[in-house]
Design a protein around this motif. Sequence first.
Motif, PDB file in Angstrom:
ATOM      1  N   GLU A 317      31.347  46.355  45.212  1.00 23.65           N
ATOM      2  CA  GLU A 317      31.422  46.837  46.593  1.00 23.65           C
ATOM      3  C   GLU A 317      30.253  46.278  47.410  1.00 23.65           C
ATOM      4  O   GLU A 317      29.324  45.730  46.849  1.00 23.65           O
ATOM      5  CB  GLU A 317      31.432  48.364  46.583  1.00 23.65           C
ATOM      6  CG  GLU A 317      32.785  48.888  46.112  1.00 23.65           C
ATOM      7  CD  GLU A 317      32.731  50.296  45.558  1.00 23.65           C
ATOM      8  OE1 GLU A 317      32.700  51.219  46.371  1.00 23.65           O
ATOM      9  OE2 GLU A 317      32.729  50.453  44.333  1.00 23.65           O
ATOM     10  N   ASP A 319      28.325  43.847  50.290  1.00 21.88           N
ATOM     11  CA  ASP A 319      28.383  42.435  50.692  1.00 21.88           C
ATOM     12  C   ASP A 319      27.932  41.476  49.602  1.00 21.88           C
ATOM     13  O   ASP A 319      27.692  40.302  49.856  1.00 21.88           O
ATOM     14  CB  ASP A 319      27.488  42.206  51.925  1.00 21.88           C
ATOM     15  CG  ASP A 319      27.903  43.112  53.072  1.00 21.88           C
ATOM     16  OD1 ASP A 319      29.117  43.380  53.174  1.00 21.88           O
ATOM     17  OD2 ASP A 319      27.025  43.555  53.828  1.00 21.88           O
ATOM     18  N   GLY A 320      27.808  41.998  48.378  1.00 25.09           N
ATOM     19  CA  GLY A 320      27.274  41.176  47.295  1.00 25.09           C
ATOM     20  C   GLY A 320      27.994  39.855  47.118  1.00 25.09           C
ATOM     21  O   GLY A 320      27.375  38.809  46.939  1.00 25.09           O
ATOM     22  N   MET A 323      27.028  37.445  49.767  1.00 26.20           N
ATOM     23  CA  MET A 323      25.646  36.998  49.577  1.00 26.20           C
ATOM     24  C   MET A 323      25.553  35.981  48.448  1.00 26.20           C
ATOM     25  O   MET A 323      24.744  35.060  48.487  1.00 26.20           O
ATOM     26  CB  MET A 323      24.751  38.188  49.229  1.00 26.20           C
ATOM     27  CG  MET A 323      24.480  39.123  50.378  1.00 26.20           C
ATOM     28  SD  MET A 323      23.302  40.382  49.838  1.00 26.20           S
ATOM     29  CE  MET A 323      23.573  41.640  51.053  1.00 26.20           C
TER      30      MET A 323
ATOM     31  N   LEU B 167      23.614  45.837  47.089  1.00 29.31           N
ATOM     32  CA  LEU B 167      22.524  45.062  47.653  1.00 29.31           C
ATOM     33  C   LEU B 167      22.741  44.980  49.159  1.00 29.31           C
ATOM     34  O   LEU B 167      23.817  44.619  49.611  1.00 29.31           O
ATOM     35  CB  LEU B 167      22.583  43.664  47.033  1.00 29.31           C
ATOM     36  CG  LEU B 167      21.423  42.718  47.258  1.00 29.31           C
ATOM     37  CD1 LEU B 167      20.155  43.322  46.722  1.00 29.31           C
ATOM     38  CD2 LEU B 167      21.703  41.397  46.562  1.00 29.31           C
ATOM     39  N   ASN B 168      21.731  45.334  49.955  1.00 26.96           N
ATOM     40  CA  ASN B 168      21.908  45.112  51.392  1.00 26.96           C
ATOM     41  C   ASN B 168      20.860  44.159  51.946  1.00 26.96           C
ATOM     42  O   ASN B 168      20.864  43.827  53.113  1.00 26.96           O
ATOM     43  CB  ASN B 168      21.943  46.425  52.174  1.00 26.96           C
ATOM     44  CG  ASN B 168      20.664  47.217  52.017  1.00 26.96           C
ATOM     45  OD1 ASN B 168      19.659  46.688  51.544  1.00 26.96           O
ATOM     46  ND2 ASN B 168      20.704  48.471  52.393  1.00 26.96           N
ATOM     47  N   ASN B 169      19.941  43.724  51.090  1.00 22.98           N
ATOM     48  CA  ASN B 169      18.954  42.775  51.578  1.00 22.98           C
ATOM     49  C   ASN B 169      18.553  41.837  50.452  1.00 22.98           C
ATOM     50  O   ASN B 169      17.779  42.181  49.560  1.00 22.98           O
ATOM     51  CB  ASN B 169      17.730  43.526  52.111  1.00 22.98           C
ATOM     52  CG  ASN B 169      16.804  42.617  52.865  1.00 22.98           C
ATOM     53  OD1 ASN B 169      16.710  41.429  52.567  1.00 22.98           O
ATOM     54  ND2 ASN B 169      16.126  43.166  53.842  1.00 22.98           N
ATOM     55  N   PHE B 170      19.108  40.642  50.502  1.00 18.27           N
ATOM     56  CA  PHE B 170      18.917  39.677  49.419  1.00 18.27           C
ATOM     57  C   PHE B 170      17.449  39.261  49.308  1.00 18.27           C
ATOM     58  O   PHE B 170      16.908  39.140  48.216  1.00 18.27           O
ATOM     59  CB  PHE B 170      19.798  38.458  49.696  1.00 18.27           C
ATOM     60  CG  PHE B 170      19.944  37.534  48.540  1.00 18.27           C
ATOM     61  CD1 PHE B 170      20.742  37.881  47.450  1.00 18.27           C
ATOM     62  CD2 PHE B 170      19.306  36.310  48.527  1.00 18.27           C
ATOM     63  CE1 PHE B 170      20.884  37.029  46.373  1.00 18.27           C
ATOM     64  CE2 PHE B 170      19.447  35.451  47.448  1.00 18.27           C
ATOM     65  CZ  PHE B 170      20.235  35.816  46.380  1.00 18.27           C
TER      66      PHE B 170
END
Lengths: 357, 443
Positions: A317, A319-320, A323, B167-170
Amino acid sequence: MELFWFIIIAVVMAIFFILDGYDFGAGIIHLFFAKKEDDKVVIAKTAGLFWDANEVWFVVAGGLLFMAFPTYYASVFSGFYLPLMIILWLMIFRAIGLEFRGQFKYQMWKDLWDKVFGISSLLLAFFFGVGLGNVVRGVNLGSVENGVSLYEPHYFFLPLWNSDFSPLVTHPGIFDFFTIIIGVISVLTLAIHGANWIIFKTNSSINDKLKSTIFIMNIFLFVGSLISLNFWRNLNNDFFNNFWDKPYLLVFPVLFFVGVIGQFFIKKFKKDYYGFIFSTLTILGGITSTLASLFPVILPSRNNVNPDLTIYNMAVEGDGLSMALGWGIVGIILMAIYAIVRLKLTKGKVDDMDYGH
Amino acid sequence: MEDIIFYDRIQFAFTITFHYIFPQLTMGLSLLIVFFKWKFLRSKIEKYNNAAKFLMKIFAINFTMGVITGIPMEFQFGTNWAKFSELTGGIIGQTLAMEGMFSFFLESSFLALFIFGEKLMGQKLHFLTGLLVFIGSWASGYLILATNSWMQHPVGFEILENGKYVLNNFSELFGNPWLLPSFLHNQMASMVTSSFVVASIGAFYILRGKQVEYGKMFLKTGVIFGLISANLVAFPTGDWNAKNVVKYQPAAFAAMEGIFETEEAGSEIVLVGQPNMVEKKLDNKIAVPNVLSFLTYQNWNKQIKGMDEFSKEELPTNIPGLYYSYHIMVGLGTIFIGLMTFAAFLLWRKKLFTNKAILWSIMSIVPLTYIANLAGWYTAELGRQPYLVYGYLKTVDGVSPTVSSGNTLFTLLGFIGLYILLGLLFLLLVGKTINDGPTSKAH
């Protein structure tokens, strides 16, 4: 996005089976057909020079599966706990066999590790086939008993076998008649692939004999595939639906049969690598048609309580996946470059190459 | 045992301990190989090239062992820690997949090129492949440490309603304040192991009187690199890590240092003592007052929280184990600095190659460097307990729901048996390679 990563992982898996497949196959041939010391050395070399680079693809496939479909990774790896651990042990044994055979000159030392290498290769080919068979057949998701799930709907645990070895019950084991047939098909496919690899990469004295062996094994493979298709139809009547809906998917089963049928002309091939190309098509076609037939399911449910696992309900789930796209594409390009550089460097027959690090 | 996860934890601990014997050597050794190859390019003296190729043979054996013991590590996330994988795969899956894709691939491809391609590529390209092996192995360490750092100090994520971590901030994942100090500390510790191994091989060649020329070269290089890395591992990298632990895991810090009770003013530093968990004190304690406060805060009188300030849930589960791991690491690290300083002094006075006592010491101390590295990792991992993701996900909540402990015990026994065999064969092979030495043409 799920579909993109599914395709990437499928491609990496297929490449793993094509690459490591030939060294599993070489192990099987080594076990049954290599009699002279020179042949044993050169066949061990065809695997020993390449196995570690090939298993890198396995690690990458596992890593990507973990990243993109973590719930599936968790479900399948814990559910197939025992066979996966056995696969790990076999891989370790095989590596030991390959790396240690040449270290001492005693005949018995070499004989010991030759057998370890051969037997573990054989069992690995079998276990990977059984694993694929399990994914096709499906499992009792949620470990349902009397209509009630014992676990969350995507978790399960499979015993190695059930008393009747039937694939048609709701709670089958790892080994049943269907998965065993797939295991045998896998052994035959990889043995043919490995034999072709040996013909392609060596000047061993058994190359001509291997062509007859391939021909015979190919007959069994052809018959076995038809039997398994019949089994599969009994397991799941819809197994051909995807191909009716999207006829372009038929290219995958066609690849498989081109590979198998082409292999029958083994004795007429002018170049040593033709056979290897056909066995590569067989593996590629076999894996892709299986996935295409199941799609979008990646693990069918064998009960009516819990739904099948699909790439959509299993994907990570957030935005992985987006990314990961940036580094994923760079990574894939790099992997392709490494693989090509390596292929170039190791072209030609291995007989004279420097072996052993 | 009290909990259902006992065998899962032991299996992971056992397999990762065994696995980490190999990468801890290869990461540091790759830098030394690059160093020798570079010396050869500059000087054109053949023995430097032979040294690089010889060390690459040892590297390759260790790399193979690392691969075959590493695959079970990747698998166990799914097989034994399924719930953890399901919940956090969106984050640690990224770093682990990158590890396989970039660094592991780089390392294995160029290792093969280094070994087989010298004649084909020429010397400059051969140096470059060695350099890429080094970059690959350090990048691998970096990505594994990025994974571990997220577990120690989670950043850049949010928790969804269904409990999943996304993850919301790589960039925060790689800008984790925990990551850089622990990476540098780990790499320096790896340099200690590999420098000591190289020095030890050198001492062995000198003592046995064969291949003495190579022996002197290995010993000299090993001592110089060993002196530098043994110091860097303590200061500044070890110091940075300790400060991170105080800041982010104060309960773990109190347990590591063995502070049962908070002191009024500055805290003492414990050198020796055994935790007595019944009376909550250290037996046979030798300590120096106020030093810990100074090391931690550069202030002799600043208070440091003891274990009495934390509830049982916040404290690590294995306090004596954590305390011993930490003190073994620090104690051994101090011995390494002492030994290498003395050896470097003798090298400068040109007495190193003839001093039998120091040669024997350097040759024999190698196992302790492995123990120190592993003790460091035990400190980090035991300090993280009872959490998998510090402060968020308990270890007990990460285990596979369907795998019974009986099955895990079965596979644990299997791994123990297999790894004993593997360890014996490894020693046989490395021993043979070292015994043959750099001038051997045999494979």
